[in-house]
Enzyme design. Structure first.
Site, PDB file in Angstrom:
ATOM      1  N   SER A 107      45.363  36.580  35.801  1.00 16.19           N
ATOM      2  CA  SER A 107      46.256  37.365  34.957  1.00 16.19           C
ATOM      3  C   SER A 107      47.201  38.173  35.861  1.00 16.19           C
ATOM      4  O   SER A 107      47.917  37.563  36.651  1.00 16.19           O
ATOM      5  CB  SER A 107      45.450  38.261  34.022  1.00 16.19           C
ATOM      6  OG  SER A 107      46.269  38.784  33.012  1.00 16.19           O
ATOM      7  N   ASP A 144      47.523  29.089  26.638  1.00 16.80           N
ATOM      8  CA  ASP A 144      47.759  30.472  27.061  1.00 16.80           C
ATOM      9  C   ASP A 144      48.955  31.061  26.313  1.00 16.80           C
ATOM     10  O   ASP A 144      50.072  30.543  26.419  1.00 16.80           O
ATOM     11  CB  ASP A 144      48.026  30.505  28.566  1.00 16.80           C
ATOM     12  CG  ASP A 144      47.942  31.899  29.154  1.00 16.80           C
ATOM     13  OD1 ASP A 144      48.311  32.855  28.450  1.00 16.80           O
ATOM     14  OD2 ASP A 144      47.507  32.034  30.297  1.00 16.80           O
ATOM     15  N   HIS A 190      44.325  32.322  27.881  1.00 26.22           N
ATOM     16  CA  HIS A 190      44.617  33.206  29.014  1.00 26.22           C
ATOM     17  C   HIS A 190      43.295  33.574  29.697  1.00 26.22           C
ATOM     18  O   HIS A 190      42.749  34.659  29.506  1.00 26.22           O
ATOM     19  CB  HIS A 190      45.355  34.451  28.536  1.00 26.22           C
ATOM     20  CG  HIS A 190      45.945  35.271  29.640  1.00 26.22           C
ATOM     21  ND1 HIS A 190      46.884  34.766  30.516  1.00 26.22           N
ATOM     22  CD2 HIS A 190      45.726  36.546  30.034  1.00 26.22           C
ATOM     23  CE1 HIS A 190      47.222  35.698  31.375  1.00 26.22           C
ATOM     24  NE2 HIS A 190      46.521  36.780  31.114  1.00 26.22           N
TER      25      HIS A 190
END
Length: 874
Positions: free
Chosen positions: A484, A571, A603
């Site tokens: 991330s 995602d 994600h």
């Protein structure tokens, strides 16, 4: 096996399955009456909830959920212990729903577990649990964004029946609701258009603002005091205030009383724990280099000190308890202890081990973590943690920097599976809490404002310099790895400091900050201004330029570090097409790059087999370039999965960027006056929402005015478009959906106007790059006037009002069909319209060949989680 020789004293390789596979047992919670313990354990290969009698061994437990696709992320007991409630999403879409299951229920014939009730059976919504009142254990208060994807309405749910009652429709930008100890709704918080927070008192006739703090400050209720008047309150409001403190706030008088701030004046207030029996505060906790606890209740403090003697060297936490607070599940962990769970009897002081998390890991083989501090490029002191590989001299070692995600989060002292895994492979692991990390005060947090890729990246770079200057790290064998924001920092590291790292692993890291901000999901709307203030505003020229400069994708041709890119196909925040471009930038210039794409992840990876495949690939990749150790073998199913999700980089192609011409398609015929009625439904899973719509077209001088009215259970939507005669180019659009009114003027390549919500207006001004066509009321009627024929196709622009960005639409005639609807039978063109950048955004329109009537529409609505709209002419 490559690079696996073990230096003297170095522990053996620990199987990655032990680090990242499903823990045998985890997450135990005791029932309110103390008779049962629930916990999480794999069932048919996926983590599910199990229940056992408290006195029974764990092998006597039975599963009560049976999800075979994704692990159950969290659960809890209802107040009376009759139900277990849990949440789940689908394939990583982050649309969490709430379920209940009765653990005492006998499974139906042919089933292995009791039937779970979906308490929020809606498609494309995200449910948030607000409150679990003590006064009625059958009630649950939740917030649901079914009416408006950006804002959650407040509902009351009866757990036993699933009955759902709307309590408050959120038309005031409410971000949170606060109930008192008697289950009464007393306060709310909302965010202003500018990103400030307002605290509201809930009165009989509406809301009264009683407190506020600006976009860079934090303030909010923690829990009502037992006097029913005051509320415990976190705040760091004030220019002279740095650290978050705990206050008592009276929403009726506005009086504030200081309760506590960090006695050492180092970190923000952490948390407060309360007795559910007496409603008195038990302790306050601060997250410094290590956890600090300040006890307010002498009896709990005495128990804590007793536990410290019995469990030396461990951080101890009081987990779940029985309703009378006699029995507690105690959590004990450390940097080399993943976690032990004990049952503690506060009356007899008996302490009984229940289980050890990841008990097959030999604790003697784990490495210690220590806190360090170093100076960054501008002299700012950066707190960090170092995990040193065990059994080797801390000199000239391969190193991996592992930045945390967020970025508004932080790393803490304790067991880290990532750090232990990498240290076991021979790497020094640095986990920096770079500026913008939370918990260190307002100044430290704000120092990261608009510093992605700049000072925030310097904090990481100077961490590498610190390791090298200390003689710990070999400067030629430093890698970077993260997920991330940590993935962004990885990409920024290899882009902006291309000679610093010898290998990099990017896990779902955004490479384009403008795309990232555009992908903010609707339910994050409350935080949009905060993102703009802390990252940069893509709607201003200077903000867009800054974000473009800070985006690794803009300079992908500078990357030369060997790179492994890991991507989830679903995602919602990291665009796969941009990950493709990063891969292509290295491949086409002859630099090493590897690529993993999991089709069933979002994600971050949730499925253990995907995680295992990813880590198997990552450790081999890092060993190749940093000369660490790696485990070559893997389970057959992991090897098969790795093969499935590994992309041959030779096959990755540059995504075609679709552009619409600056002009617009040329109609074959003009509009004509008329009025048409449609009946429609929106189907989302088992839910079906009826609609009636009318489209009326009137002549007005040199223009046509098309008015589209949709009536639904959620209210009326009116969309009025003014188009130029002949060209049918959009000139003005007006949208009304109480309390929102949007007025837009289209002039050449620009749109200007206002969006008004509850009386508050904000301007809209966007450069469109061309003319907008077939948008707003009567849009499908405009498309019906194009020169439709077999093989006809065109491209045109729409304007997405919510995102305030241009959408490119591709239209093609897919064929002709005879179609029957309530309004008759028609020989019709079947026309397909697809968003050029989102294939899920698709409309199919049947248009009568002779009369140009819009006969039928079937549309997929991505904003509603893929719900299907069907509309037929009456």
């Amino acid at each position: 096996m490559g690079a696996t020789a073990q230096p003297n004293g170095q522990p053996p390789l620990i199987d990655r399955e032990l680090f990242f596979g499903d823990p045998e047992i985890s997450g135990a919670q005791i029932s309110p009456d103390g008779k049962f313990i629930a916990f999480v354990k794999p069932f048919k290969g996926t983590r599910n909830v199990w229940v056992k009698r408290t006195e029974d061994p764990f092998d006597k437990a039975k599963p009560i959920t049976a999800d075979t696709t994704r692990p159950i992320p969290s659960y809890f007991w209802s107040r009376d212990g009759k139900y277990i409630l849990f949440v789940q999403d689908k394939a990583g879409d982050e649309n969490y729903l709430v379920y209940s299951v009765n653990p005492a229920e006998i499974a139906a014939a042919g089933q292995e577990v009791p039937t779970a009730r979906n308490l929020t059976d809606l498609k494309g919504v995200r449910v948030e649990i607000v409150d679990v009142p003590r006064t009625d254990p059958d009630i649950l208060y939740v917030a649901i964004n079914d009416r408006d994807k950006s804002w959650h309405d407040l509902y009351k749910i009866r757990i036993s029946t699933g009955e759902r009652t709307l309590m408050r429709q959120n038309t005031d930008r409410i971000t949170g609701w606060v109930f008192d100890l008697k289950g009464q709704l007393r306060m709310a918080s909302r965010v202003t258009d500018g990103g400030d927070t307002e605290i509201l008192r809930v009165d009989a006739n509406g809301f009264t603002k009683v407190y506020s703090c600006n976009v860079f400050e934090s303030c909010g209720a923690v829990r009502y005091h037992k006097d029913g008047q005051r509320v415990y309150f976190n705040t760091n409001k004030g220019a002279a205030v740095d650290l978050v403190r705990l206050e008592l706030f009276d929403p009726n008088t506005g009086k504030e009383e200081m309760v506590e701030s960090d006695p050492l004046n180092r970190v923000d207030f952490g948390s407060a724990s309360f007795s559910e029996v007496t409603d008195e505060m038990i302790a306050t906790t601060y997250e410094d280099e290590r956890q600090r606890i300040y006890w307010k209740d002498k009896s709990f403090e005495a128990d804590y000190k007793l536990l410290q003697k019995k469990l030396p060297g461990k951080e101890i936490g009081f987990g779940s308890s029985t309703k009378d607070e006699r029995w507690w599940l105690i959590v004990a962990n450390s940097d080399t202890e993943p976690g032990e769970r004990y049952l503690f009897d506060r009356q007899t002081k008996a302490l009984t081990l229940q289980y050890r998390i990841r008990e097959k890991i030999n604790r003697d083989h784990l490495a210690s973590m220590k806190a360090v501090r170093y100076k960054s490029s501008d002299g700012l002191e950066i707190p960090a943690y170092i995990t040193m590989p065990k059994g080797v001299t801390a000199k000239n070692l391969p190193a991996i920097v592992f930045p945390h995600g967020g970025p508004w989060g932080r790393d803490s002292w304790g067991y880290s599976g990532f750090a232990q895994f990498l240290a076991n492979r021979g790497y020094v692991v640095l986990q920096p809490n770079f500026r913008a990390s939370v918990g260190y005060g307002k100044k430290f947090l704000d120092a990261g404002n608009k510093q992605w890729g700049d000072k925030m990246q310097d904090d990481i770079t100077w961490g590498v310099k610190y390791l090298v200057a200390e003689g710990i790290a070999d400067p030629k064998r430093v890698g970077i790895m993260g997920g991330s924001y940590g993935g962004y920092a990885t990409l920024a590291g290899v882009t902006f400091t291309p000679d610093l790292y010898a290998a990099a692993v990017d896990i779902v890291g955004p490479s384009n900050l403008i795309t990232l901000l555009e992908s903010i999901p609707p339910y994050w709307e409350a935080g949009r201004q905060l993102f703009y203030q802390r990252m940069g505003d893509p709607n201003t020229p200077e903000g867009k330029a800054q974000l473009t400069r800070q985006s690794p994708l803009s300079f992908a041709n500078k990357i030369k570090t060997p790179l492994l890119v890991v991507q989830g196909a679903n995602d919602p925040r990291v665009n796969k097409r941009e990950a493709d471009q990063i891969v292509i930038a290295l491949r086409d210039r002859g630099f090493p790059v590897e690529y993993i794409v999991a089709p069933d992840e979002g994600h971050g990876f949730a499925r253990p087999v995907n995680n295992m495949a990813m880590f198997a690939s990552a450790e081999k990749f890092l060993a190749k370039y940093l000369n660490g150790r790696y485990q070559e073998d893997m389970k057959p199913e992991v090897a098969a999965r790795l093969k499935e999700i590994t992309v041959d980089v030779k096959t990755v192609t540059v995504p075609k960027k679709v552009e619409a011409a600056a002009g617009s398609p040329k109609p074959a015929v003009d509009l004509s006056a008329g009025k048409y009625s449609y009946k429609a439904t929106i189907v989302a899973g088992p839910q079906s929402v009826p609609l009636t719509t009318t489209t009326e077209i009137k002549e007005d001088g040199n223009s046509w005015i098309a008015t589209e009215i949709a009536d639904s259970p959620y209210g009326k939507i009116i969309d009025v478009a003014t188009v130029e005669k002949g060209t049918l180019i959009l000139k003005h659009r007006s949208i009304t959906q109480d309390p929102v009114v949007v007025e837009l003027d289209f002039n050449g390549n620009k749109v200007t106007g206002t969006m008004t919500n509850g009386g508050k207006s904000k301007p809209i001004e966007v450069d469109l790059g061309g003319i907008v066509f077939a948008d707003g009321g009567g849009a499908f009627d405009v498309l019906a006037r194009l020169p439709l024929a077999a093989g006809y196709s065109t491209t045109f622009r729409n304007f997405n009002v919510q995102k305030q960005k241009v959408q490119i639409k591709n239209l093609k005639v897919a064929g002709t069909e005879s179609i029957t609807v309530p309004g008759g039978t028609f020989d019709a063109y079947k026309v397909e319209v697809v968003d050029a950048n989102d294939e899920a955004d698709k409309q199919t329109i049947w248009i009568a060949k002779d009369s140009h009537k819009v006969v039928k529409i079937v549309a997929t609505l991505p904003s509603m989680g893929g719900a299907i709209l069907t509309s037929e002419l009456q």
